[in-house]
Design a protein around this motif. Structure first.
Motif, mmCIF file in Angstrom:
data_model
loop_
_atom_site.group_PDB
_atom_site.id
_atom_site.type_symbol
_atom_site.label_atom_id
_atom_site.label_comp_id
_atom_site.label_asym_id
_atom_site.label_seq_id
_atom_site.Cartn_x
_atom_site.Cartn_y
_atom_site.Cartn_z
ATOM 1 N N ALA A 274 0.828 -1.206 0.000
ATOM 2 C CA ALA A 274 0.000 0.000 0.000
ATOM 3 C C ALA A 274 0.866 1.261 0.000
ATOM 4 C CB ALA A 274 -0.931 -0.005 1.213
ATOM 5 N N CYS B 47 -9.961 5.934 2.673
ATOM 6 C CA CYS B 47 -9.166 7.100 2.249
ATOM 7 C C CYS B 47 -10.003 8.368 2.134
ATOM 8 C CB CYS B 47 -8.490 6.815 0.912
ATOM 9 S SG CYS B 47 -7.073 5.713 1.040
ATOM 10 N N ALA C 194 -6.557 -2.973 -5.279
ATOM 11 C CA ALA C 194 -7.712 -3.834 -5.014
ATOM 12 C C ALA C 194 -7.755 -5.005 -5.987
ATOM 13 C CB ALA C 194 -9.003 -3.015 -5.108
ATOM 14 N N ALA D 66 -3.894 1.488 5.112
ATOM 15 C CA ALA D 66 -3.661 0.046 5.289
ATOM 16 C C ALA D 66 -3.570 -0.346 6.756
ATOM 17 C CB ALA D 66 -2.392 -0.369 4.557
ATOM 18 N N PHE E 78 -11.039 0.391 0.333
ATOM 19 C CA PHE E 78 -9.877 1.265 0.148
ATOM 20 C C PHE E 78 -10.301 2.714 -0.090
ATOM 21 C CE2 PHE E 78 -7.297 -2.527 -1.763
ATOM 22 C CZ PHE E 78 -7.342 -3.159 -0.528
ATOM 23 N N LEU F 295 -5.356 2.895 -6.105
ATOM 24 C CA LEU F 295 -6.164 2.120 -5.165
ATOM 25 C C LEU F 295 -6.934 1.017 -5.881
ATOM 26 C CD1 LEU F 295 -7.520 4.919 -2.802
ATOM 27 C CD2 LEU F 295 -5.906 3.114 -2.198
#
Length: 423
Positions: free
Chosen positions: A184, A226, A281, A200, A222, A277
């Motif tokens: 990450a 964020c 993923a 993370a 994610f 991101l």
């Protein structure tokens, strides 16, 4: 003058050992210079020498001037009670033991080999340069540089391993969790690395394990952690992410209060955090047991294949939620994969193999040689002096050399510096 230079002179006997005398005129015969101590206490342990026919065994302390003994308060430190010889560049005062007897002193000023002292002055006392050995770097033997850079690369892996050990402790010895945090951080690059890392660490990796087969939920986790779902956007994909995140937030009791805000400013669109991101993923969606696959990969090609992933479909035609763009896939580029291998995979393999009691060096050296050299200001500057960086092994080693040796004036601890001293 640096004490490190005098340590070098003493350790490698770069002085005239014949007819050595103390400042009181007593003859000195060296049998063993002692073991260099890099921690607190006397500079050399367990030396053996004769002074005026008397055999002594004990420690040696080194200073630039004799009076530094008192400047450093050694007279009140019991660790220095067993010093049998005080070695100095310049003798300016007698030093006494607690029983008022004088500690024998050897002055090096007039016995250091002339060429070593001249080269030292040239190396360390010349006008400031990018690195001290800049004028002579191109003349250094290629074989010496190659061997030294290999050692520096291992040293850099060892330094990174200490950070991995800390992460491992905070992750309850979950290697997969450590991998996720490191990946990450490196997916975020310099601009968003700390923000991605804080994301993370804002939830336990077990959450990723439980939803790994659901790519939309991975992205929702994610993006939501964020803070990218804290706005109003009218499109079906965003609404699906938002709904999934609210479900995950309640199910796993998620909080993003400590997650560092993301930055988009001055980033090229392919490096937007939204793209990175989604790629992260998809990496975890594509590869269950990613850690095991990375640790057991036998070749660099195997590692590259594991990172052949792209974004989800929505991000093929978007860089942000609001505005569409030209429709094309956005896979991880080779240069980006190289950075992940250099900064995450190889340090983690090194640390993991060491934990397994296996020899980690050869495997990591082989793979690092197969990765292209990084290109940054440090590497370019070294290559301008002499073309030396041809792989990730050498570029990482040169970074270690510049930051841990050149910038700290540790020429006496450097194989290149040592070779120049004895020219």
């Amino acid at each position: 003058m640096q004490e490190a230079f005098l340590h070098y002179v003493w350790q490698f006997k770069k002085f005239d050992t014949a007819k050595l005398k103390t400042t009181a005129g007593e003859a000195i015969i060296l049998h063993n210079n002692g073991q260099h101590n890099l921690n607190s206490g006397p500079d050399f342990f367990n030396a053996q020498l004769e002074i005026d026919g008397q055999l002594w065994a004990g420690n040696v302390e080194i200073h630039i001037k004799s009076s530094d003994w008192y400047v450093h308060n050694h007279e009140v430190d019991a660790a220095y009670d067993n010093v049998i010889l005080h070695v100095v560049f310049e003798h300016d005062t007698n030093v006494f033991r607690k029983n008022n007897t004088i500690i024998p002193t050897l002055e090096l000023k007039h016995v250091i080999h002339d060429n070593v002292f001249r080269n030292y002055q040239k190396l360390l006392m010349s006008p400031h340069k990018w690195i001290k050995c800049e004028p002579d770097f191109a003349e250094v033997d290629d074989f010496l540089i190659s061997n030294w850079l290999e050692r520096l690369y291992i040293e850099r892996l060892e330094r990174k391993s200490s950070g991995i050990e800390s992460l491992l402790m905070s992750s309850k010895n979950d290697w997969e969790g450590v991998l996720f945090k490191l990946l990450a951080k490196n997916f975020g690059l310099k601009v968003n690395g700390e923000a991605f890392f804080s994301m993370a660490t804002s939830f336990d990796f077990s959450v990723v394990r439980k939803i790994q087969s659901q790519p939309l939920q991975l992205e929702a986790l994610f993006f939501g952690q964020c803070g990218l779902l804290d706005v109003e956007v009218e499109n079906g994909y965003f609404q699906s992410l938002s709904n999934q995140y609210q479900f995950l937030k309640q199910k796993f009791n998620l909080s993003n209060m400590k997650v560092i805000p993301l930055k988009f400013f001055r980033l090229r669109p392919p490096n937007f955090p939204t793209i990175r991101l989604s790629q992260l993923a998809m990496l975890y969606y594509e590869h269950a047991n990613l850690f095991t696959k990375l640790m057991t990969a036998e070749t660099i090609e195997d590692l590259y294949r594991l990172f052949q992933v792209s974004t989800s479909e929505f991000w093929q035609s978007h860089f942000t939620f609001e505005k569409s763009s030209h429709d094309r896939k956005k896979p991880l580029t080779k240069n980006f994969i190289d950075l992940l291998l250099i900064n995450t995979v190889l340090p983690l393999r090194f640390s993991y193999l060491q934990h397994q009691g296996k020899n980690a060096s050869e495997s990591c050296l082989m793979m690092a040689r197969a990765i292209a050299s990084e290109q940054n200001s440090i590497i370019k500057a070294f290559n301008n002096l002499k073309p030396v960086s041809d792989s990730a092994l050498t570029s990482q080693a040169l970074i270690q050399l510049k930051t841990e040796y050149c910038d700290k004036n540790r020429c006496m601890s450097c194989a290149i510096g040592n070779s120049l001293l004895v020219k």
